[in-house]
Design an enzyme around this catalytic site. Structure first.
Site, mmCIF file in Angstrom:
data_model
loop_
_atom_site.group_PDB
_atom_site.id
_atom_site.type_symbol
_atom_site.label_atom_id
_atom_site.label_comp_id
_atom_site.label_asym_id
_atom_site.label_seq_id
_atom_site.Cartn_x
_atom_site.Cartn_y
_atom_site.Cartn_z
ATOM 1 N N GLU A 39 52.594 25.410 38.795
ATOM 2 C CA GLU A 39 51.877 24.795 37.778
ATOM 3 C C GLU A 39 50.215 24.989 38.011
ATOM 4 O O GLU A 39 49.497 24.907 37.158
ATOM 5 C CB GLU A 39 52.066 23.400 37.436
ATOM 6 C CG GLU A 39 53.394 23.027 37.086
ATOM 7 C CD GLU A 39 53.813 21.655 37.581
ATOM 8 O OE1 GLU A 39 52.852 20.798 38.082
ATOM 9 O OE2 GLU A 39 54.849 21.374 37.665
ATOM 10 N N LYS A 55 42.603 20.675 42.030
ATOM 11 C CA LYS A 55 44.151 21.301 41.469
ATOM 12 C C LYS A 55 43.473 21.803 40.127
ATOM 13 O O LYS A 55 43.241 21.324 39.303
ATOM 14 C CB LYS A 55 45.081 19.977 41.089
ATOM 15 C CG LYS A 55 46.319 20.475 40.680
ATOM 16 C CD LYS A 55 47.441 19.611 40.706
ATOM 17 C CE LYS A 55 48.597 19.886 40.091
ATOM 18 N NZ LYS A 55 49.808 19.083 40.180
ATOM 19 N N GLU A 133 41.409 13.113 46.034
ATOM 20 C CA GLU A 133 41.383 12.801 47.429
ATOM 21 C C GLU A 133 42.119 14.032 48.288
ATOM 22 O O GLU A 133 43.398 14.273 47.504
ATOM 23 C CB GLU A 133 41.922 11.278 47.764
ATOM 24 C CG GLU A 133 42.547 11.253 49.138
ATOM 25 C CD GLU A 133 43.545 9.896 49.421
ATOM 26 O OE1 GLU A 133 43.655 9.286 48.292
ATOM 27 O OE2 GLU A 133 43.945 9.640 50.501
ATOM 28 N N ASP A 179 59.756 14.678 38.606
ATOM 29 C CA ASP A 179 59.877 15.894 39.663
ATOM 30 C C ASP A 179 59.621 15.396 41.223
ATOM 31 O O ASP A 179 59.036 16.013 41.805
ATOM 32 C CB ASP A 179 58.813 16.841 39.048
ATOM 33 C CG ASP A 179 59.407 17.955 39.866
ATOM 34 O OD1 ASP A 179 60.327 18.523 40.307
ATOM 35 O OD2 ASP A 179 58.205 18.953 39.779
ATOM 36 N N ASN A 184 57.154 17.423 46.568
ATOM 37 C CA ASN A 184 56.104 16.864 46.008
ATOM 38 C C ASN A 184 55.726 15.363 46.599
ATOM 39 O O ASN A 184 55.249 14.315 46.145
ATOM 40 C CB ASN A 184 56.347 16.489 44.760
ATOM 41 C CG ASN A 184 56.328 17.684 43.688
ATOM 42 O OD1 ASN A 184 55.296 18.554 44.075
ATOM 43 N ND2 ASN A 184 56.961 17.628 42.721
ATOM 44 N N ASP A 196 51.815 15.304 42.427
ATOM 45 C CA ASP A 196 52.259 16.152 41.326
ATOM 46 C C ASP A 196 52.902 15.511 40.287
ATOM 47 O O ASP A 196 54.186 15.649 40.019
ATOM 48 C CB ASP A 196 53.081 17.103 42.106
ATOM 49 C CG ASP A 196 53.534 18.345 41.159
ATOM 50 O OD1 ASP A 196 52.754 18.343 40.166
ATOM 51 O OD2 ASP A 196 54.252 19.220 41.650
HETATM 52 N N1 LIG Z 1 45.858 15.494 47.119
HETATM 53 C C1 LIG Z 1 46.489 16.479 47.926
HETATM 54 N N2 LIG Z 1 46.005 16.575 49.262
HETATM 55 C C2 LIG Z 1 46.740 17.282 49.868
HETATM 56 N N3 LIG Z 1 47.355 18.393 49.557
HETATM 57 C C3 LIG Z 1 47.778 18.530 48.234
HETATM 58 C C4 LIG Z 1 47.100 17.668 47.276
HETATM 59 N N4 LIG Z 1 47.630 18.051 46.120
HETATM 60 C C5 LIG Z 1 48.446 19.124 46.193
HETATM 61 N N5 LIG Z 1 48.238 19.604 47.608
HETATM 62 C C6 LIG Z 1 49.134 20.742 48.026
HETATM 63 O O1 LIG Z 1 49.251 21.546 47.011
HETATM 64 C C7 LIG Z 1 50.590 21.815 46.727
HETATM 65 C C8 LIG Z 1 50.594 22.056 45.310
HETATM 66 O O2 LIG Z 1 50.393 20.853 44.660
HETATM 67 P P1 LIG Z 1 50.953 20.367 43.379
HETATM 68 O O3 LIG Z 1 52.519 20.089 43.537
HETATM 69 O O4 LIG Z 1 50.381 19.135 43.084
HETATM 70 O O5 LIG Z 1 51.114 21.341 42.516
HETATM 71 P P2 LIG Z 1 52.301 22.408 41.975
HETATM 72 O O6 LIG Z 1 51.672 23.534 41.069
HETATM 73 O O7 LIG Z 1 52.971 21.563 40.750
HETATM 74 O O8 LIG Z 1 53.404 22.948 42.942
HETATM 75 P P3 LIG Z 1 54.726 22.831 42.770
HETATM 76 O O9 LIG Z 1 55.038 23.896 41.444
HETATM 77 O O10 LIG Z 1 55.065 23.836 43.986
HETATM 78 O O11 LIG Z 1 55.359 21.684 42.801
HETATM 79 C C9 LIG Z 1 51.440 20.641 47.305
HETATM 80 O O12 LIG Z 1 52.626 20.889 47.708
HETATM 81 C C10 LIG Z 1 50.570 20.179 48.586
HETATM 82 O O13 LIG Z 1 50.618 20.988 49.461
HETATM 83 MG MG LIG Z 2 54.499 20.178 43.361
#
Ligand SMILES: Nc1ncnc2c1ncn2[C@@H]1O[C@H](COP(=O)(O)OP(=O)(O)OP(=O)(O)O)[C@@H](O)[C@H]1O
Ligand SMILES: [Mg+2]
Length: 293
Positions: A39, A55, A133, A179, A184, A196
């Site tokens: 995402e 993000k 953070e 999720d 996550n 997430d």
């Molecule tokens: N606040 C944070 N601090 C450190 N690492 C983070 C943080 N937020 C996200 N990450 C890293 O970035 C990755 C992706 O973040 P997130 O899961 O929020 O996005 P996503 O696009 O939904 O990912 P996925 O589709 O793989 O679940 C996480 O697996 C983690 O390794």
């Molecule tokens: Mg994720």
């Protein structure tokens, strides 16, 4: 290397989506990209001498149907014009949906932090970018996901119990993650941190809340059960939902992991939810087809 030369980490060329935040002075440097998810793209950034995490959400058309279903069902929109537009999939509808999706994660982060759940601290939300953070390990590096680690049985049991308590706190605050899994949850120096949350749902106002709560708890059980197999026989999800439904769930409610299902009616309810899900999934598929056309 020349004597006296000090390598400076000047970071990377900022991606386009982060430029407005640099112009606004919310970000000074973009250090590197963390894992890219389904995402979003996640970056480590510098802000006024602090290291943070940015993000950047992808567009709706690049997300999965499944998420669109649970999300469409859930979102409470502010006015009926918006609701109608979202249902029809007009451009205004898609934009409303898009911003509702993104700000849902920000809302959930504030709500959960206030309920004492360990989630990343949000700092800002600007142009589809969430600044929060950076969750770190003991060495100050971006914390690993549970999925990247192996656990001794004792630690697996302890983390399972800690995370169940977080699930209970979330539910007491009216939120189901939706999720939750080893992908996550990060393991920070001070314990597990749940991340997430754009699909987090309102436990009271969503027909899928029970199914999603059970799935979240099953994911925890399946993961930690690999290291402490006795966990595989537990039924914490049913127990937690039952207490919640009867208005008896408290953040510190004692849990046993045992649950006896009341017969009959339950099955009927399950079948109806499945039918409803299939219908919604098809509707979301149609909506997304319109989006990508
Ligand atoms: N606040 C944070 N601090 C450190 N690492 C983070 C943080 N937020 C996200 N990450 C890293 O970035 C990755 C992706 O973040 P997130 O899961 O929020 O996005 P996503 O696009 O939904 O990912 P996925 O589709 O793989 O679940 C996480 O697996 C983690 O390794
Ligand atoms: Mg994720």
């Amino acid at each position: 290397m020349r004597p006296g030369f000090v390598a400076q980490n000047a970071g990377m060329k900022p991606p386009k989506r982060l430029l407005p935040l640099i112009e606004e002075g919310l970000i000074d440097t973009v250090d590197r990209q963390l894992m890219s998810g389904k995402e979003a793209l996640v970056y480590v950034v510098g802000c006024g001498g602090q290291t943070r995490c940015a993000k950047v959400y992808k567009e709706a058309s690049r997300r999965s149907f499944r998420q669109a279903v649970d999300y469409t069902e859930n979102r409470k929109v502010k006015n009926s014009r918006q609701a109608r537009a979202m249902a029809k999939g007009t451009r205004f509808g898609r934009e409303s949906q898009e911003s509702a999706w993104q700000s849902a994660e920000v809302d959930a982060l504030y709500r959960l932090a206030a309920a004492g759940v360990r989630v990343p601290r949000p700092y800002n939300f600007c142009d589809g970018v969430l600044l929060m953070e950076l969750v770190t390990d003991a060495a100050g590096n971006a914390a690993p996901r549970l999925n990247d680690l192996l656990f001794e049985p004792d630690l697996a049991r302890e983390l399972h119990a800690t995370l169940l308590r977080e699930v209970v706190r979330m539910l007491c605050a009216g939120v189901v993650h939706g999720d939750l899994s080893e992908f996550n949850i990060l393991l920070a120096s001070d314990g597990p941190v749940i991340i997430d949350l754009p699909q987090a749902i309102d436990a009271a106002g969503n027909n899928h809340a029970r199914r999603m709560l059970l799935r979240d708890v099953e994911n925890l059980r399946g993961f930690f059960g690999r290291f402490a197999p006795e966990l595989l026989a537990t039924l914490y999800g049913d127990e937690i939902w039952d207490l919640f439904e009867r208005g008896l769930l408290l953040p510190d409610s004692a849990l046993t992991g045992r649950f006896v299902r009341a017969a009959a009616a339950v099955d009927l309810e399950g079948v109806l939810v499945e039918i409803d899900d299939a219908r919604l999934e098809e509707a979301a598929r149609q909506l997304l087809l319109q989006t990508v056309r």
